[in-house]
Design an enzyme around this catalytic site. Structure first.
Site, PDB file in Angstrom:
ATOM      1  N   CYS A 194       3.097  48.949  25.308  1.00  0.00           N
ATOM      2  CA  CYS A 194       1.731  48.423  25.246  1.00  0.00           C
ATOM      3  C   CYS A 194       1.100  48.675  23.891  1.00  0.00           C
ATOM      4  O   CYS A 194       0.195  47.943  23.481  1.00  0.00           O
ATOM      5  CB  CYS A 194       0.886  49.028  26.360  1.00  0.00           C
ATOM      6  N   SER A 231       0.246  45.968  33.867  1.00  0.00           N
ATOM      7  CA  SER A 231      -0.369  44.741  33.376  1.00  0.00           C
ATOM      8  C   SER A 231      -1.857  44.701  33.716  1.00  0.00           C
ATOM      9  O   SER A 231      -2.329  45.410  34.614  1.00  0.00           O
ATOM     10  CB  SER A 231       0.320  43.524  33.991  1.00  0.00           C
ATOM     11  N   ASN A 257       8.724  50.998  31.548  1.00  0.00           N
ATOM     12  CA  ASN A 257       9.132  51.019  30.136  1.00  0.00           C
ATOM     13  C   ASN A 257       9.302  52.430  29.573  1.00  0.00           C
ATOM     14  O   ASN A 257      10.152  52.649  28.707  1.00  0.00           O
ATOM     15  CB  ASN A 257       8.172  50.187  29.277  1.00  0.00           C
ATOM     16  N   GLU A 306      -4.600  52.130  32.484  1.00  0.00           N
ATOM     17  CA  GLU A 306      -4.002  52.018  31.152  1.00  0.00           C
ATOM     18  C   GLU A 306      -3.182  50.741  31.185  1.00  0.00           C
ATOM     19  O   GLU A 306      -2.098  50.710  31.771  1.00  0.00           O
ATOM     20  CB  GLU A 306      -3.152  53.251  30.846  1.00  0.00           C
ATOM     21  N   LEU A 307      -3.720  49.692  30.557  1.00  0.00           N
ATOM     22  CA  LEU A 307      -3.171  48.359  30.771  1.00  0.00           C
ATOM     23  C   LEU A 307      -2.562  47.793  29.484  1.00  0.00           C
ATOM     24  O   LEU A 307      -2.079  48.536  28.646  1.00  0.00           O
ATOM     25  CB  LEU A 307      -4.262  47.451  31.341  1.00  0.00           C
ATOM     26  N   GLU A 324      -0.242  38.826  25.687  1.00  0.00           N
ATOM     27  CA  GLU A 324       0.514  40.031  25.366  1.00  0.00           C
ATOM     28  C   GLU A 324       1.996  39.680  25.316  1.00  0.00           C
ATOM     29  O   GLU A 324       2.535  39.084  26.254  1.00  0.00           O
ATOM     30  CB  GLU A 324       0.290  41.135  26.405  1.00  0.00           C
ATOM     31  N   LYS A 334       4.033  55.854  43.062  1.00  0.00           N
ATOM     32  CA  LYS A 334       4.632  54.562  43.384  1.00  0.00           C
ATOM     33  C   LYS A 334       5.159  54.007  42.065  1.00  0.00           C
ATOM     34  O   LYS A 334       4.415  53.489  41.243  1.00  0.00           O
ATOM     35  CB  LYS A 334       3.602  53.614  44.003  1.00  0.00           C
TER      36      LYS A 334
END
Length: 466
Positions: free
Chosen positions: A270, A215, A135, A236-237, A367, A158
């Site tokens: 997020c 996620s 994103n 960091e989800l 979410e 990655k």
């Protein structure tokens, strides 16, 4: 695992735009070896050399800003103006880290006995694996990588397969920033084997730690692998950030910020305002302010300067947001704007506002990663706090009120990594960023972010008064 091909697709036209061969296990092993060799050298480079590299990379980013912005737009659909802002933020971050890193990473003296000198030294960990999302394909990487590299680490990236061109562009920037040391390397793997490859790389003794932005499911899998290998991880989800409008708020200003927060990047962030929590007395007026602004959002080709919002990044994201909206409406939510995918080529979804939302609905308790704002009514400040905390996530929150002390008092009672008063939530190179609960742990950015991938080593030297 045999070599295959990653194909990137333009989410606006649905046409393929790039094909990239994946790496074999032998090639990945070689990349890890090169990163470890580089880390062994880079950790001994003085701060002056590290700052020079980051300033050089910032220069390269600025020189190629148009090219990099166009690549972001082509691969994930962000309007060019938003892509340009993302690119500029990466350059700013590199310069901020270069300018402030030596101070943040300098040894910290501690109190000790009169005959001893005691301090904390911040030593690099080594090779850090970074698993990054699509994103903000440049910013998400740079906000971690610039501080990590400033601290003396090297990085294996990655990236998400749909932004492979961005991943390789990032690798090129670091290669030109310091060509004789491989500071950042990219590995390309099929989505179906990401878990297996990540497990293997995390378990490799040459890799010291891992960070993932993505996620909650992906973060839990990575944290599990890191735990088995006894490696540090930073997660960091997801988030379900509350945007609380108290009864004395400036409604026009709050509505402007709510629209920007919720519909920027087509809602695929997020830290977007995902649950707009409204005092009962302002619901009607705020709803009018919000919907009138949402109705003016221009959805279209992200390369057109007149476009406010582009497509979602992938078709499955459109399917997911439609499921959440349809199920919530069937349960009693009221559609005030949008609520449907647009009938045109591309992954387009109408900017949507839902009212009468209750905690049992998917748009409240899951979410929502798309352009859907939900309105929730509360009776008072206590109810606003209770509703804000009624989520498994704890990334950030914003509170709107003309009474600053009141707003701060509300914000302090919310379980989150940060709360903002009379401002929408945004990451900033100068301040730490990260969440609590199922939004993850660890911090990026700010002085804490610069120290996150270091060994805070205590040094105690007796027999001296220095």
């Amino acid at each position: 695992m045999t070599t295959s091909t990653l194909t990137t697709v333009d989410p606006t036209t649905l046409e393929p735009i790039g094909d990239y061969p994946t790496h074999t296990p032998a090639q990945i092993d070689e990349i890890v070896e090169q990163a470890a060799d580089a880390a062994a050298t880079w950790r001994h480079e003085p701060f002056a050399a590290r700052t020079a590299v980051l300033h050089r990379i910032a220069d390269l980013i600025e020189e190629r800003s148009a090219e990099l912005g166009a690549l972001i737009t082509a691969e994930m659909g962000k309007p060019l103006a938003e892509a340009a802002a993302e690119v500029a933020k990466c350059a700013w971050n590199c310069r901020h880290v270069a300018d402030h890193g030596p101070t943040a990473l300098a040894a910290t003296p501690l109190s000790g006995p009169d005959d001893a000198a005691v301090r904390i030294e911040y030593e690099p960990l080594g090779v850090i694996l970074a698993i990054m999302p699509w994103n903000f394909p440049l910013w998400q990487l740079f906000r971690f990588a610039a501080p990590a590299i400033m601290a003396g680490n090297t990085v294996i990236l990655k990236h998400s397969p749909n932004v492979t061109g961005c991943a390789l562009a990032i690798e090129s920037l670091f290669a030109e920033g310091r060509g004789d040391i491989r500071l950042l390397s990219t590995i390309l793997v099929e989505e179906s084997v990401v878990g297996a490859v990540s497990d293997r790389v995390i378990a490799d003794a040459r890799v010291a730690a891992v960070t993932v932005t993505g996620s909650t499911r992906a973060g839990a899998a990575v944290a599990s692998s890191a735990g088995r290998a006894l490696k540090k991880s930073v997660l960091e989800l997801g988030g379900s950030d509350p945007f609380i409008v108290l009864d004395d708020a400036d409604l026009g200003t709050a509505a402007n910020h709510a629209v920007r927060s919720r519909f920027m990047c087509a809602g695929q962030t997020c830290i977007a305002a995902k649950r707009i929590i409204l005092a009962e007395s302002v619901i009607a007026d705020f709803t009018h302010e919000l919907v009138s602004r949402v109705d003016r959002i221009t959805v279209g080709d992200p390369t057109d300067p007149a476009t406010d919002m582009g497509p979602l990044a992938r078709p499955d994201l459109v399917d997911q947001i439609q499921r959440q909206v349809d199920t919530s409406v069937a349960m009693g939510a009221t559609v005030l704007a949008g609520g449907y995918r647009l009938d045109r080529t591309g992954n387009f979804y109408a900017p949507t506002v839902l009212a009468d939302v209750t905690p049992d609905m998917p748009v409240y308790n899951e979410e929502t990663f798309g352009p859907v704002a939900v309105l929730v009514s509360v009776s008072d400040d206590d109810s606003a706090v209770e509703t804000a905390n009624d989520t498994e996530y704890g990334l950030a929150a914003s509170v709107w009120s003309r009474d600053i002390d009141r707003a701060v008092g509300v914000g302090r009672r919310i379980d989150c990594g940060a709360f903002y008063v009379n401002s929408f939530v945004a990451s900033d190179p100068r301040v730490p960023f990260g969440g609590v609960k199922r939004s993850g742990f660890g911090r990026e950015l700010g002085d804490l972010g610069m120290r996150e991938f270091t060994n805070a080593r205590t040094v105690w030297v007796s027999g001296t008064t220095a």
